[in-house]
Design an enzyme around this catalytic site. Structure first.
Site, PDB file in Angstrom:
ATOM      1  N   HIS A 182      70.710  43.606  46.827  1.00  0.00           N
ATOM      2  CA  HIS A 182      71.796  43.743  47.800  1.00  0.00           C
ATOM      3  C   HIS A 182      72.818  42.612  47.684  1.00  0.00           C
ATOM      4  CE1 HIS A 182      70.197  47.098  50.283  1.00  0.00           C
ATOM      5  NE2 HIS A 182      69.120  46.785  49.578  1.00  0.00           N
ATOM      6  N   ASP A 390      79.856  37.838  48.425  1.00  0.00           N
ATOM      7  CA  ASP A 390      79.078  38.801  49.194  1.00  0.00           C
ATOM      8  C   ASP A 390      78.705  39.952  48.269  1.00  0.00           C
ATOM      9  OD1 ASP A 390      77.898  39.809  51.505  1.00  0.00           O
ATOM     10  OD2 ASP A 390      79.667  39.377  52.721  1.00  0.00           O
TER      11      ASP A 390
HETATM   12  P1  ADQ Z   1      74.442  40.932  55.160  1.00  0.00           P
HETATM   13  O1  ADQ Z   1      74.686  39.644  54.479  1.00  0.00           O
HETATM   14  O2  ADQ Z   1      73.625  40.887  56.369  1.00  0.00           O
HETATM   15  O3  ADQ Z   1      73.804  41.987  54.156  1.00  0.00           O
HETATM   16  P2  ADQ Z   1      76.757  42.815  55.746  1.00  0.00           P
HETATM   17  O4  ADQ Z   1      76.828  43.752  54.611  1.00  0.00           O
HETATM   18  O5  ADQ Z   1      78.092  42.396  56.219  1.00  0.00           O
HETATM   19  O6  ADQ Z   1      75.936  41.491  55.484  1.00  0.00           O
HETATM   20  O7  ADQ Z   1      76.026  43.570  56.925  1.00  0.00           O
HETATM   21  C1  ADQ Z   1      75.919  43.058  58.179  1.00  0.00           C
HETATM   22  C2  ADQ Z   1      75.481  44.161  59.152  1.00  0.00           C
HETATM   23  O8  ADQ Z   1      75.016  43.531  60.313  1.00  0.00           O
HETATM   24  C3  ADQ Z   1      76.630  45.062  59.555  1.00  0.00           C
HETATM   25  O9  ADQ Z   1      76.156  46.347  59.800  1.00  0.00           O
HETATM   26  C4  ADQ Z   1      77.142  44.408  60.827  1.00  0.00           C
HETATM   27  O10 ADQ Z   1      77.694  45.315  61.757  1.00  0.00           O
HETATM   28  C5  ADQ Z   1      75.894  43.778  61.389  1.00  0.00           C
HETATM   29  N1  ADQ Z   1      76.275  42.476  61.978  1.00  0.00           N
HETATM   30  C6  ADQ Z   1      76.825  41.436  61.344  1.00  0.00           C
HETATM   31  N2  ADQ Z   1      77.077  40.450  62.204  1.00  0.00           N
HETATM   32  C7  ADQ Z   1      76.673  40.871  63.401  1.00  0.00           C
HETATM   33  C8  ADQ Z   1      76.686  40.290  64.697  1.00  0.00           C
HETATM   34  N3  ADQ Z   1      77.209  39.103  64.886  1.00  0.00           N
HETATM   35  N4  ADQ Z   1      76.166  41.018  65.715  1.00  0.00           N
HETATM   36  C9  ADQ Z   1      75.672  42.251  65.480  1.00  0.00           C
HETATM   37  N5  ADQ Z   1      75.655  42.853  64.286  1.00  0.00           N
HETATM   38  C10 ADQ Z   1      76.150  42.173  63.257  1.00  0.00           C
HETATM   39  C11 ADQ Z   1      73.340  41.997  52.792  1.00  0.00           C
HETATM   40  C12 ADQ Z   1      74.335  41.481  51.751  1.00  0.00           C
HETATM   41  C13 ADQ Z   1      75.630  42.259  51.837  1.00  0.00           C
HETATM   42  C14 ADQ Z   1      75.359  43.744  51.678  1.00  0.00           C
HETATM   43  C15 ADQ Z   1      74.258  44.202  52.607  1.00  0.00           C
HETATM   44  C16 ADQ Z   1      73.839  45.639  52.326  1.00  0.00           C
HETATM   45  O11 ADQ Z   1      74.569  40.090  51.935  1.00  0.00           O
HETATM   46  O12 ADQ Z   1      76.545  41.839  50.848  1.00  0.00           O
HETATM   47  O13 ADQ Z   1      76.537  44.485  51.976  1.00  0.00           O
HETATM   48  O14 ADQ Z   1      73.105  43.380  52.489  1.00  0.00           O
HETATM   49  O15 ADQ Z   1      73.546  45.817  50.984  1.00  0.00           O
END
Ligand code: ADQ
Length: 485
Positions: A182, A390
């Site tokens: 991921h 990311d």
């Molecule tokens: P993450 O690094 O966790 O995931 P991201 O892809 O942005 O990052 O996903 C975050 C998820 O958590 C989103 O659904 C968002 O809505 C939720 N979220 C984030 N901050 C939040 C908050 N403050 N309160 C509530 N909900 C929150 C990892 C990788 C990414 C990749 C994903 C999926 O780092 O690059 O996109 O996995 O593969």
């Protein structure tokens, strides 16, 4: 997934054909998803983390989801605890407190996470952590063994479980195994900073399919395999190692865009959205939503917002920046440092620009319910997604899905998020350049409704296309069919 097919057949054909369908079910495959953390079926509401969110949309009846229960105990469990909910089987093990620290805080988040986000300066390696990482991967493999059927497709997720496939092979497993990363992958020059680099690439090569978010991640992995294992990948990303052909594939992750759009429309009228709306008045909202993580570029983002207020004074008093940064991994030192750093920068900006009736920057560190976040996205004129690195970044996709198509906001997106490969109609920025990000926010704030609508329509078409279910279909397609290229 094949199981849906069987369930549909049962419903359509009625009892008479049920036996036939059952026989087919036995002959077809079951998908086993393995991830470090398995959400308990009862877990609802605020959970920050992209993997869980993406898979929640994709796990369908018939699937077995295997992983850590979230419980730290005296000993790591030898057997999995199994529960079934809505047709999905959840099998989890507990991890010993001591192993958890070394495996999770130590090697996974203290070495692999910084390295794979190009932050070698933050990398902390020591052998006991790595040994624990291997031991936990082995414990996962051993606890999965009794649950395995010969035709199961095994799909392992993410950097915490990069050596599990090799452990399964050592235990004699011949099933097809896939692994999806991921987060980003790094080129050989960087990977070799990690002492067990060769072992990690060799362990991943115990898989039949290894999947990545972007073409540059896939290429970096193939370059590492070539450099460290002395293999020769063909032009389709396949190479022969040990006794099998490994196929490196590109399967970018997405969201369930329609469902998220619905959530956002409904959220618009909730109490949370009303409170936010009332607190803003007619000021424009610039919104950031992230886990509190150094890869997300939050200090740089705060600086960029400060530059906006400095260089474009016309926006003072007319804009509010809300940063929701859910605390994560607080036991890792670099995360505590980051929190203090953000407190300081937020204080500096508010100290410099606040007025008695206007505070420019609001910053909170607890998770917010998904339904509330969806409503906040919809209210935001600017979605500010500026990670330094990311894998994909699902917030960017959620922001697009949540907009009102007749009056959409503008996405400002880092070129170093995997999502930037796809979402090219966003305002693409270099997050290290505070002035460039400030200019992009300014452009977004003054952009004409026509331009906002046309950029958004193009972006929405993409987010609606690369969905979570398409991601699963694509990956499982590769995993099921060795001939698929
Ligand atoms: P993450 O690094 O966790 O995931 P991201 O892809 O942005 O990052 O996903 C975050 C998820 O958590 C989103 O659904 C968002 O809505 C939720 N979220 C984030 N901050 C939040 C908050 N403050 N309160 C509530 N909900 C929150 C990892 C990788 C990414 C990749 C994903 C999926 O780092 O690059 O996109 O996995 O593969």
């Amino acid at each position: 997934m094949s199981q849906i097919f069987v369930d549909e057949a049962l419903t359509r054909n009625g009892k008479g054909n049920a036996l036939k369908a059952t026989a087919r079910a036995e002959a077809t495959t079951r998908t086993i998803i393995i991830s470090n953390r398995v959400p308990s079926p009862a877990e609802k509401g605020a959970t920050a983390g992209g993997l869980a969110v993406a898979l929640a949309d994709a796990v369908t009846p018939g699937t077995l989801w295997f992983g850590w229960s979230g419980k730290r105990t005296e000993h790591t469990s030898a057997e999995a605890q199994v529960t079934v909910s809505d047709g999905v089987t959840y099998a989890t093990i507990d991890i010993a407190e001591q192993d958890y620290h070394k495996f999770y805080n130590g090697f996974s988040n203290g070495a692999l996470w910084p390295l794979f986000h190009f932050r070698t300066g933050l990398l902390r390696f020591n052998r006991p952590d790595y040994e624990s990482y291997r031991a936990v991967n082995r414990a996962f493999a051993q606890a999965l063994m009794p649950l395995l059927k010969p035709t199961d497709l095994i799909w392992i997720h993410d950097y915490q479980l990069m050596t599990m496939a090799a452990e399964l092979r050592d235990l004699g497993v011949t099933n097809r195994i896939g692994f999806f990363l991921h987060i980003p992958f790094v080129p050989p020059g960087l990977l070799q900073v990690l002492p067990p680099a060769t072992e990690i690439v060799a362990a991943l090569s115990a898989c039949d399919v290894v999947g990545f978010q972007t073409e540059s991640d896939r290429k970096a992995f193939l370059d590492c395999a070539e450099a460290l294992l002395e293999v020769k990948p063909d032009r389709h990303g396949r190479y022969y190692y040990d006794t099998r052909t490994v196929h490196a594939v590109l399967t970018p992750i997405g969201i369930n865009a329609e469902k998220f759009a619905q959530l956002a429309r409904r959220a618009e009228v909730t109490a949370d959205a009303r409170r936010l709306h009332e607190s803003l008045g007619d000021r424009a909202l610039v919104l950031g939503v992230d886990r509190l993580d150094y890869s997300k570029g939050l200090p740089q983002r705060f600086d960029a917002f400060g530059r906006l207020l400095y260089a474009f004074p016309q926006h003072r008093r007319h804009v509010n920046f809300l940063q929701i940064a859910a605390r994560s991994r607080q036991e890792v030192g670099s995360y505590q440092t980051l929190r203090r750093e953000l407190d300081r920068r937020a204080g500096d900006i508010n100290g410099e620009f606040s007025d008695f009736d206007w505070v420019p920057l609001r910053y909170m560190t607890h998770a917010v319910r998904r339904s509330a976040i969806a409503g906040f996205y919809r209210r935001a004129r600017i979605g500010l997604v500026t990670p330094l690195r990311d894998g994909m970044n699902l917030v960017a996709k959620e922001y697009i899905a949540a907009q009102d198509e007749t009056d959409p906001g503008v996405l400002v997106l880092s070129r170093f998020a995997g999502a930037a490969d796809e979402l090219t109609e966003a305002l693409i920025v270099n997050p290290f350049d505070a002035d460039e990000v400030a200019e992009a926010i300014h452009l977004g704030l003054i952009m004409s409704p026509e331009e906002r609508r046309s950029r958004h329509a193009a972006l929405l078409a993409k987010v609606n296309f690369t969905t979570a279910s398409r991601y699963c279909e694509q990956f499982l397609g590769y995993l099921k069919d060795p001939e698929k290229i």
